[in-house]
Design a protein around this motif. Structure first.
Motif, short mmCIF file in Angstrom:
data_model
loop_
_atom_site.label_atom_id
_atom_site.label_comp_id
_atom_site.label_asym_id
_atom_site.label_seq_id
_atom_site.Cartn_x
_atom_site.Cartn_y
_atom_site.Cartn_z
N ASP A 224 0.81 -1.21 0.00
CA ASP A 224 0.00 0.00 0.00
C ASP A 224 0.85 1.27 0.00
N TRP B 229 -3.29 5.25 -3.26
CA TRP B 229 -4.40 5.37 -2.33
C TRP B 229 -5.67 5.67 -3.11
N VAL B 230 -6.68 4.89 -2.84
CA VAL B 230 -7.96 5.11 -3.50
C VAL B 230 -8.94 5.55 -2.42
N GLU B 231 -9.53 6.71 -2.64
CA GLU B 231 -10.48 7.22 -1.67
C GLU B 231 -11.82 6.55 -1.91
N LYS B 232 -12.39 6.00 -0.86
CA LYS B 232 -13.66 5.31 -1.01
C LYS B 232 -14.79 6.33 -1.13
N GLU B 233 -15.73 6.00 -1.99
CA GLU B 233 -16.89 6.86 -2.14
C GLU B 233 -17.90 6.51 -1.07
N TYR B 234 -18.69 7.51 -0.70
CA TYR B 234 -19.71 7.30 0.32
C TYR B 234 -20.84 6.48 -0.28
N LYS B 235 -21.21 5.41 0.41
CA LYS B 235 -22.33 4.59 -0.03
C LYS B 235 -23.52 4.88 0.88
#
Length: 122
Positions: free
Chosen positions: A88, A93-99
């Motif tokens: 990592d 780094w992948v920013e997670k989207e809000y679900k």
């Protein structure tokens, strides 16, 4: 909070009381308690000796084999965790989207607890 007695007279501190009728019964009880305390002290001393010494009994070899297997599994887990952390660090780094949770994504509803902005004089 009330504590019920239950079927057998339970509740707090409801051990069986020893109702002695004579001095002989008291002596018998004291002897019984002394032997029990001596046995307890011996068990505790044996347990302490096993913790310190380790011993070479057959039962302990099974315990030591299990302990070794658990230690090996822990070390493998640490290696895997270290490898994943190193992967990592590449900067990917992948920013997670809000679900939206539940029906939040289907129905748009304002939070009723949200305070409205009030204009104040300065």
């Amino acid at each position: 909070m009330a504590r019920g007695k239950g079927k057998r007279g339970g509740g707090r501190g409801s051990g069986k009381r020893f109702a002695a009728q004579s001095a002989e019964e008291i002596e018998q009880r004291n002897e019984r308690l002394a032997t029990f305390d001596a046995a307890r002290a011996k068990r505790r001393a044996d347990a302490d000796a096993e913790k310190e010494g380790g011993g070479d009994d057959d039962d302990e070899s099974v315990d030591s084999a299990q302990r070794d297997a658990e230690r090996e599994a822990m070390m493998v887990g640490r290696r895997v965790a270290d490898m994943s952390v190193e992967d990592d660090e590449d900067g990917d780094w992948v920013e997670k989207e809000y679900k939206p949770k539940g029906t939040e994504g289907i129905i748009e509803v304002d939070n009723p607890n949200k305070q409205k902005v009030k204009m104040t004089k300065l």
